[in-house]
Scaffold this active site. Structure first.
Site, PDB file in Angstrom:
ATOM      1  N   ASP A  55      -4.002  -1.578   2.807  1.00 27.80           N
ATOM      2  CA  ASP A  55      -3.531  -0.253   2.447  1.00 27.80           C
ATOM      3  C   ASP A  55      -4.778   0.629   2.301  1.00 27.80           C
ATOM      4  OD1 ASP A  55      -1.770   1.814   1.309  1.00 27.80           O
ATOM      5  OD2 ASP A  55      -2.720   1.289  -0.586  1.00 27.80           O
ATOM      6  N   ASP A  57      -4.882   4.363   0.445  1.00 29.30           N
ATOM      7  CA  ASP A  57      -4.962   5.131  -0.800  1.00 29.30           C
ATOM      8  C   ASP A  57      -4.928   4.224  -2.026  1.00 29.30           C
ATOM      9  OD1 ASP A  57      -5.205   7.742   0.188  1.00 29.30           O
ATOM     10  OD2 ASP A  57      -3.058   7.859   0.585  1.00 29.30           O
ATOM     11  N   ALA A 171       0.696   5.145   3.921  1.00 36.55           N
ATOM     12  CA  ALA A 171       1.745   6.142   3.801  1.00 36.55           C
ATOM     13  C   ALA A 171       1.139   7.514   3.535  1.00 36.55           C
ATOM     14  CB  ALA A 171       2.708   5.758   2.674  1.00 36.55           C
TER      15      ALA A 171
END
Length: 303
Positions: A55, A57, A171
């Protein structure tokens, strides 16, 4: 216990004991013996069998530094004076509504999923109303508080030197991820970023997004099966996975013939309930740890 089994057990224990990061107070493991076995297998199989899935962030990036919160890619826009105040007002309203749902340990992913879609869809709609210009993105990143975790640049450099494929699922906002990597690390050619990419018109004004909406619960390797990047993954069935949300565990879905998948979870917003949930789902949990020490310790052992 036989002498052979005792020897294996001691060797496994020695692997973790030799790594400084595994002695930090921030590291938690429900089953250290299992972790030792998985790390041992990854090291034994070497760099040619490894792929890394991350991921971005608040996994690759810091959550805070010197008492100040560090921005995620969405918050880079919040902090920019180039964005109108109405944008900040609206994104704050959305965050206050949906973030408590995201971190609620008592809700299942299935229950959270429609809320995540609502959040990201509405956030995208707010962005479209701002007149965002492509030429401003680099300055927005430069002037923001977004920073990589300590040691992230070294980890990415080591993985590049070893030619280990790195897949970043986010995302967040892909355009800002690349700008941040350019400014704080090297945007190496072994890295592929799957994220939300803005679409601009001929004058450089944002007019929408490319492709499917990426949110925290639909990130998985199936999305790269039709790409040239997927060819680099063949035979690499050991996975180092890093995330800060239980939805990130799905990033390894689609890995062909997985052997060892070591799941490292960054627990950024602590509660006893969330820690218990993370320990059930991640092999290693890092509580408010702003470094990439564990990843670097493992990767430096590879041959």
């Amino acid at each position: 216990m036989s002498t052979h089994l005792q020897s294996i057990k001691m060797k496994l224990q020695g692997i973790l004991e030799s790594m400084k990061s595994f002695h930090k107070s921030t590291i938690k493991m429900k089953n250290p013996g299992k972790v030792a076995e998985m790390v041992s297998q990854i090291i034994a199989d070497g760099k040619s069998k490894l792929q890394v899935i991350m991921d971005f962030d608040h996994t690759l990036t810091r959550v805070h530094e010197a008492g100040r919160r560090c921005a995620c890619t969405w918050e880079i826009l919040d902090q920019s004076e180039l964005m109108p105040q109405i944008y900040r007002d609206e994104t704050t309203r959305l965050r206050d509504k949906y973030y408590p749902i995201e971190i609620d340990p008592n809700l299942t992913i299935e229950q959270k999923l429609p809320m995540a879609v609502e959040w990201y869809t509405q956030a995208h709609e707010v962005m479209l109303k701002t007149g965002l210009r492509q030429k401003d993105l680099v300055a927005m990143v430069r002037d923001s508080s977004a920073k990589l975790r300590e040691g992230t640049d070294q980890l990415l450099e080591r993985l590049h030197q070893m030619d280990v494929p790195v897949l970043i699922f986010s995302a967040g906002l892909g355009d800002l991820i690349h700008a941040l990597l350019d400014q704080h690390a090297d945007n190496h050619d072994n890295i592929k970023v799957v994220s939300n990419y803005m679409r601009f018109d001929d004058e450089g004004k944002m007019v929408g997004f490319h492709d499917e909406l990426i949110h925290m619960y639909n990130k998985n390797e199936n999305s790269v099966h039709s790409s040239a990047y997927f060819e680099r993954l063949r035979g690499r069935n050991n996975v180092l996975l890093m995330g800060d949300n239980v939805g990130d565990l799905r990033m390894a879905d689609g890995v062909e013939n997985p052997n060892v998948t070591l799941r490292i979870g960054f627990l950024n917003d602590y509660s006893e309930e969330r820690l218990a949930k993370f320990l059930d789902m991640f092999d290693i949990v890092l509580v408010d740890d702003q470094t990439m020490d564990v990843g670097n310790d493992i990767v430096t052992q590879l041959a």
